[in-house]
Scaffold this motif. Structure first.
Motif, PDB file in Angstrom:
ATOM      1  N   ASP A   1      51.605  47.680  30.507  1.00 30.76           N
ATOM      2  CA  ASP A   1      50.271  47.116  30.593  1.00 30.76           C
ATOM      3  C   ASP A   1      50.284  45.609  30.809  1.00 30.76           C
ATOM      4  O   ASP A   1      49.373  45.047  31.387  1.00 30.76           O
ATOM      5  CB  ASP A   1      49.468  47.422  29.321  1.00 30.76           C
ATOM      6  CG  ASP A   1      49.205  48.911  29.167  1.00 30.76           C
ATOM      7  OD1 ASP A   1      48.850  49.559  30.172  1.00 30.76           O
ATOM      8  OD2 ASP A   1      49.372  49.438  28.050  1.00 30.76           O
ATOM      9  N   GLN A   2      51.352  44.954  30.324  1.00 25.08           N
ATOM     10  CA  GLN A   2      51.385  43.492  30.422  1.00 25.08           C
ATOM     11  C   GLN A   2      52.826  43.000  30.480  1.00 25.08           C
ATOM     12  O   GLN A   2      53.663  43.412  29.685  1.00 25.08           O
ATOM     13  CB  GLN A   2      50.683  42.866  29.216  1.00 25.08           C
ATOM     14  CG  GLN A   2      50.610  41.372  29.293  1.00 25.08           C
ATOM     15  CD  GLN A   2      49.774  40.800  28.162  1.00 25.08           C
ATOM     16  OE1 GLN A   2      49.536  41.444  27.150  1.00 25.08           O
ATOM     17  NE2 GLN A   2      49.307  39.583  28.325  1.00 25.08           N
ATOM     18  N   TRP A   3      53.092  42.109  31.422  1.00 26.57           N
ATOM     19  CA  TRP A   3      54.383  41.438  31.573  1.00 26.57           C
ATOM     20  C   TRP A   3      54.237  39.969  31.216  1.00 26.57           C
ATOM     21  O   TRP A   3      53.212  39.362  31.525  1.00 26.57           O
ATOM     22  CB  TRP A   3      54.866  41.512  33.011  1.00 26.57           C
ATOM     23  CG  TRP A   3      55.509  42.808  33.393  1.00 26.57           C
ATOM     24  CD1 TRP A   3      54.933  43.820  34.100  1.00 26.57           C
ATOM     25  CD2 TRP A   3      56.841  43.223  33.126  1.00 26.57           C
ATOM     26  NE1 TRP A   3      55.828  44.835  34.280  1.00 26.57           N
ATOM     27  CE2 TRP A   3      57.014  44.499  33.691  1.00 26.57           C
ATOM     28  CE3 TRP A   3      57.916  42.638  32.440  1.00 26.57           C
ATOM     29  CZ2 TRP A   3      58.214  45.197  33.599  1.00 26.57           C
ATOM     30  CZ3 TRP A   3      59.105  43.339  32.354  1.00 26.57           C
ATOM     31  CH2 TRP A   3      59.252  44.612  32.935  1.00 26.57           C
ATOM     32  N   LYS A   4      55.296  39.389  30.641  1.00 25.32           N
ATOM     33  CA  LYS A   4      55.379  37.946  30.441  1.00 25.32           C
ATOM     34  C   LYS A   4      56.783  37.521  30.832  1.00 25.32           C
ATOM     35  O   LYS A   4      57.768  38.160  30.437  1.00 25.32           O
ATOM     36  CB  LYS A   4      55.136  37.554  28.977  1.00 25.32           C
ATOM     37  CG  LYS A   4      53.724  37.741  28.530  1.00 25.32           C
ATOM     38  CD  LYS A   4      53.565  37.288  27.083  1.00 25.32           C
ATOM     39  CE  LYS A   4      52.151  37.578  26.585  1.00 25.32           C
ATOM     40  NZ  LYS A   4      52.019  37.247  25.160  1.00 25.32           N
ATOM     41  N   MET A   5      56.875  36.463  31.593  1.00 22.14           N
ATOM     42  CA  MET A   5      58.177  35.923  31.981  1.00 22.14           C
ATOM     43  C   MET A   5      58.269  34.490  31.469  1.00 22.14           C
ATOM     44  O   MET A   5      57.304  33.764  31.468  1.00 22.14           O
ATOM     45  CB  MET A   5      58.327  35.910  33.504  1.00 22.14           C
ATOM     46  CG  MET A   5      58.298  37.282  34.128  1.00 22.14           C
ATOM     47  SD  MET A   5      59.778  38.202  33.690  1.00 22.14           S
ATOM     48  CE  MET A   5      59.376  39.801  34.364  1.00 22.14           C
TER      49      MET A   5
END
Length: 190
Positions: free
Chosen positions: A185-189
């Motif tokens: 549902d959600q990616w963070k890099m």
């Protein structure tokens, strides 16, 4: 203080919009060569939903996975937050915290996962699979919408735009009678 139904609806929509990253489908199929730049990514995080069906057991959970260069922190919780479990995986050990007890294992993460979930998922490879990559130095075979590695068929059913690149949104993994479905549902890099 009283709020009208329309005010509450607007507030809920605004708060919901802040909580999740907007997912924009790529419209195209998975292409391994377009994922190569992710090998350089040393830390990432995703939140999503996981479903596992195996011969002995099946379960579903919310999942939050944070990967850093030397460790992975995997947090899972069943429906309504029940059965919360936190795993910290390093080269030397796996720490499992179920809220009541903390256990430290000095064995492969795959064995610990099998003990707790009844599924032996290759955690080292999974770190790469999440980004649409094959584990380096391990034989694989390309297949439609993905590849086969460690005996697992990895299929990327849907991709999503992340900046100027794409990342997996819906992933299916299969090995023998075991099936894993993951929706990110959600990616963070970072």
């Amino acid at each position: 203080m009283r709020y009208s139904a329309s005010r509450l609806l607007v507030m809920a929509l605004l708060l919901g919009g802040c909580a999740q990253q907007h997912i924009v489908e790529t419209g195209g199929a998975y292409q391994m060569r377009q994922m190569q730049h992710w090998y350089e990514q040393e830390s990432w995080q995703f939140a999503g939903r996981l479903g596992v069906v195996a011969e002995q057991d099946s379960f579903s959970a919310d999942i939050d996975w944070r990967h850093e260069r030397s460790s992975d922190v995997i947090e899972m919780a069943g429906p309504f937050g029940q059965g919360r479990l936190r795993l910290v995986v390093t080269q030397r050990e796996v720490v499992v915290d179920d809220g009541d007890q903390v256990r430290i294992y000095r064995q492969a993460a795959e064995r610990v996962m099998a003990k707790h979930f009844g599924v032996e998922i290759p955690v080292q490879a999974f770190r790469y699979w999440m980004l649409g990559l094959v584990e380096p130095g391990v034989a694989y075979q390309e297949s439609e919408q993905g590849f086969i590695q460690h005996g697992w068929r990895v299929r990327y059913r849907q991709m999503q735009v992340f900046g100027e690149y794409s990342l997996p949104h819906k992933i299916n993994l299969e090995k023998a009678a075991t099936k894993v479905k993951l929706i990110v549902d959600q990616w963070k890099m970072s």
